[in-house]
Design a protein around this motif. Structure first.
Motif, PDB file in Angstrom:
ATOM      1  N   GLU A 149      -3.409  90.007 -68.404  1.00 26.87           N
ATOM      2  CA  GLU A 149      -2.459  89.071 -68.036  1.00 26.87           C
ATOM      3  C   GLU A 149      -1.149  89.889 -67.375  1.00 26.87           C
ATOM      4  N   LYS A 150      -0.362  89.114 -66.649  1.00 27.26           N
ATOM      5  CA  LYS A 150       0.729  89.680 -66.136  1.00 27.26           C
ATOM      6  C   LYS A 150       1.628  90.105 -67.043  1.00 27.26           C
ATOM      7  N   GLY A 151       1.885  89.422 -68.123  1.00 31.04           N
ATOM      8  CA  GLY A 151       2.594  90.240 -69.308  1.00 31.04           C
ATOM      9  C   GLY A 151       3.883  89.930 -69.396  1.00 31.04           C
ATOM     10  N   PRO A 152       4.610  89.998 -70.596  1.00 23.39           N
ATOM     11  CA  PRO A 152       6.215  89.672 -70.611  1.00 23.39           C
ATOM     12  C   PRO A 152       7.061  90.612 -69.764  1.00 23.39           C
ATOM     13  N   ASN A 153       6.490  91.857 -69.460  1.00 27.83           N
ATOM     14  CA  ASN A 153       7.432  92.820 -68.930  1.00 27.83           C
ATOM     15  C   ASN A 153       7.625  92.255 -67.481  1.00 27.83           C
ATOM     16  N   PHE A 154       6.464  91.984 -66.764  1.00 26.21           N
ATOM     17  CA  PHE A 154       6.402  91.680 -65.355  1.00 26.21           C
ATOM     18  C   PHE A 154       7.040  90.448 -65.321  1.00 26.21           C
ATOM     19  N   ARG A 155       6.814  89.554 -66.076  1.00 29.01           N
ATOM     20  CA  ARG A 155       7.294  87.992 -66.170  1.00 29.01           C
ATOM     21  C   ARG A 155       8.958  88.180 -66.036  1.00 29.01           C
ATOM     22  N   LEU A 156       9.389  88.897 -66.871  1.00 26.65           N
ATOM     23  CA  LEU A 156      11.094  89.277 -67.012  1.00 26.65           C
ATOM     24  C   LEU A 156      11.361  89.708 -65.776  1.00 26.65           C
ATOM     25  N   GLY A 281      12.163  96.622 -57.481  1.00 26.47           N
ATOM     26  CA  GLY A 281      13.052  97.971 -57.658  1.00 26.47           C
ATOM     27  C   GLY A 281      13.273  97.903 -59.191  1.00 26.47           C
ATOM     28  N   ARG A 282      13.244  96.919 -59.792  1.00 27.24           N
ATOM     29  CA  ARG A 282      13.300  96.843 -61.304  1.00 27.24           C
ATOM     30  C   ARG A 282      12.403  97.753 -62.075  1.00 27.24           C
ATOM     31  N   ALA A 283      11.185  97.783 -61.426  1.00 30.26           N
ATOM     32  CA  ALA A 283      10.340  98.223 -62.328  1.00 30.26           C
ATOM     33  C   ALA A 283      10.316  99.972 -62.032  1.00 30.26           C
ATOM     34  N   ARG A 284      11.220 100.624 -60.814  1.00 25.87           N
ATOM     35  CA  ARG A 284      11.125 101.774 -60.564  1.00 25.87           C
ATOM     36  C   ARG A 284      12.186 102.602 -61.129  1.00 25.87           C
ATOM     37  N   VAL A 285      13.217 102.224 -61.943  1.00 24.70           N
ATOM     38  CA  VAL A 285      14.104 102.972 -62.648  1.00 24.70           C
ATOM     39  C   VAL A 285      13.446 103.843 -63.808  1.00 24.70           C
ATOM     40  N   LEU A 286      14.324 104.778 -64.272  1.00 21.89           N
ATOM     41  CA  LEU A 286      13.600 105.879 -65.377  1.00 21.89           C
ATOM     42  C   LEU A 286      13.949 105.303 -66.724  1.00 21.89           C
ATOM     43  N   PHE A 287      14.527 104.214 -66.831  1.00 20.78           N
ATOM     44  CA  PHE A 287      14.447 103.676 -68.274  1.00 20.78           C
ATOM     45  C   PHE A 287      14.444 102.120 -68.274  1.00 20.78           C
TER      46      PHE A 287
END
Length: 592
Positions: A149-156, A281-287
């Motif tokens: 699935e795309k998953g909740p992290n990607f959907r958010l 860019g949200r997925a590329r931060v360090l936390f």
């Protein structure tokens, strides 16, 4: 009002953050009751280190369980990319540098040399799996589709931009959106070519005008406007008229200016780009990125501009439906006329303005950016290969002539044009890197003679058709060279025919792109119209130094060393700084 991503994240993950702090508080409280007063510096250190220690303990426990589960299945875990810094900070920094200053995917190509085309790597908070193996990607997209699935992290991550649309949903919600749009893409439509022709004429007029001035054009900018105007007219029945705004000049031109004129059109285009860049860019931060957006949603501001264009159109469409007393129908019962827009089709299926907005924005993203990238790279390669341009133009003139509008049959019969577009899609797939999450534990096949590879549940699985399309073992020793003939000659039967999953520019399986034929038609139509009017193309990147790749670019493993365009990626691939070209008008154009 929609809650910020940070509040959504905290509501789902508060236990992970609060539990370590509560444990420190409880330990401090108990020691106080027993008469042991801990130094303040020690208590402060305990609070500061509580979450990192909890992450280490959780990761250690998860790693132990994964190894145990793999052994119990007679399987092995993927090879782990080595890292030196805690939590794999150096790994994610290498990835970020690869995306911003090196050839696209450079770090992945380096790791593939050491670990093969399937491995796992550590980043803060999780261990991710990467694959560019056709069999693995086939499982993700097709044969084991229900387990990913795309998953909740990607959907958010994509919620503000795409809502619950077809590209940002799973399960029943995805099936619902897919069923809404599928009938509209089920047949070729004459009205599509009418749309393409109007905007292609505007493009050609813009090019001719600029060439008379003696300055190059940014073809990527022009292609993006063409696909934006075409997509918005296709979706809504009216376009944003981005082609009516002035074109930019290269930075070295004495009259280089900022874009002006049609502010509404350019504001929409810029806002749409900003929303994509920020979302990606949200997925590329360090936390966890949502912690940076507790009090505000960074994508909300560009979305306000987008909404100003879309909301009145949606309101008007729903009011017309109400006035006509049209009842919501099931998609399978609808007759779709050639004059329908996608929006007029969707309003017959739902009265919910949020669903309408989500779905139209999803299709706009797919219909605009992907085809714009294909057209951009097509012209780049024609400029780099005059021999291919001559051969393609000869096919066009022999089949269509120098002025007649092409038909569906014309495009279907032009074999070299199709091979050329396929080669563009092979080297420059619009979505170079994609992601799915496993739902249940699973196993992937390993190399012959090795145990299967164990993939735990809820694992972020990154896959790349960009990397797969450039593998020499899958496409031959010349895989990094641009050569359309590979889709015509014996290489087609040697490589692609036995293993069709090595070529996935439109994904595959149940989520294969619905607009695949639409994209082929739009790209073909624009290229035909362009080469009817222009006989040569020259690359002029030096006129706009910001578009030149950084030093060391050509030494990247994914490149053949000849690249003169700076490829980067947000949600889709793009040429950083643009693709600047000059074109020579053809002589002896027929009159129709």
């Amino acid at each position: 009002m929609r809650p910020t991503p940070g509040l959504v994240y905290l509501s789902h993950s508060s236990h992970r953050i609060l539990l370590p702090l509560v444990l420190v508080w409880a330990a401090t409280y108990v020691t106080d009751l027993r008469g042991f007063i801990l130094p303040r510096w020690l208590v402060l250190c305990a609070y500061v280190l509580a979450i990192p220690i909890a992450i280490v303990v959780s990761d250690t426990w998860t790693s132990y369980n994964n190894k145990r589960d793999a052994v119990s299945r007679g399987a092995i875990l993927p090879k782990l990319v080595g890292y030196r810094w805690p939590f794999g900070l150096d790994t994610i920094l290498s990835l970020r540098a690869s995306f911003t200053t090196r050839y696209l995917g450079n770090a992945v190509f380096d790791w593939a040399d050491q670990y093969g085309y399937m491995f796992r790597f550590r980043v803060p908070g999780e261990t991710r799996v990467f694959t560019a193996e056709p069999e693995h990607i086939k499982r993700i997209l097709a044969t084991d589709f229900s387990n990913y699935e795309k998953g909740p992290n990607f959907r958010l991550q994509m919620q503000t931009l795409l809502g619950t649309g077809v590209f940002n949903s799973d399960g029943d919600m995805w099936k619902f959106h897919r069923s809404m749009t599928r009938p509209f893409f089920s047949k070729d439509r004459i009205s599509h070519f009418d749309i393409f022709d109007r905007h292609a004429s505007d493009v050609i007029d813009k090019i001719r005008s600029r060439m008379r001035e003696g300055y190059p054009i940014d073809w990527q900018d022009l292609a993006s406007r063409f696909t934006l105007d075409s997509a918005t007219e296709f979706l809504f029945g009216r376009d944003v008229q981005s082609l009516s705004a002035p074109l930019p000049y290269p930075s070295t031109a004495p009259i280089a200016n900022h874009l002006s004129g049609n502010s509404v059109a350019m504001a929409f285009s810029k806002a749409f780009l900003d929303a994509q860049v920020t979302s990606a860019g949200r997925a590329r931060v360090l936390f966890p990125w949502p912690l940076l957006e507790i009090f505000h949603d960074r994508v909300a501001k560009p979305m306000e501009i987008i909404d100003k264009f879309i909301d009145p159109i949606l309101k008007d469409a729903l009011e017309k439906k109400t006035a006509s007393n049209i009842k919501v129908e099931k998609s399978g019962e609808l007759e779709i006329s050639d004059e329908d827009t996608l929006l007029s089709h969707l309003v017959n299926l739902t009265d919910d303005p949020q669903i309408l907005k989500d779905e139209t924005l999803n299709i706009l993203l797919a219909g605009r950016d992907t085809t714009a990238l294909t057209l951009t790279c097509a012209i780049y390669q024609l400029a780099e290969h005059p021999d291919i341009l001559r051969r393609l133009r000869e096919e066009i003139l022999n089949k269509v002539g120098s002025a007649r509008r092409p038909t569906y049959d014309d495009i279907r019969d032009m074999k070299y044009l199709r091979a050329f577009i396929n080669e563009v899609l092979r080297l420059y797939p619009a979505v170079p890197f994609n992601v799915r999450f496993t739902i249940n534990p699973t196993e992937w096949p390993s190399q012959e003679g090795e145990p299967p590879t164990y993939i735990p549940a809820n694992t972020r699985c990154l896959y790349s058709v960009f990397v797969m399309h450039r593998r020499k073992d899958l496409w031959g020793p010349d895989s990094l060279e641009f050569d359309p003939d590979r889709f015509i000659d014996e290489r087609l039967h040697k490589y692609l025919t036995p293993n069709p999953f090595i070529f996935l520019p439109f994904n595959g399986g149940p989520r294969i792109c619905l607009g695949q034929q639409f994209a082929y038609n739009e790209t073909s139509f624009m290229l035909i119209r362009l080469l009817q009017r222009f006989s040569s193309i020259a690359l002029m990147q030096d006129s706009h130094p910001e578009s030149l790749p950084p030093a060391g670019w050509a030494r990247s493993k994914g490149s053949n060393g000849k690249d003169r365009v700076w490829l980067r990626s947000h949600l889709t691939m793009f040429a950083n700084g643009g693709v600047w070209v000059k074109m020579d008008e053809a002589q002896n154009i027929e009159q129709v």
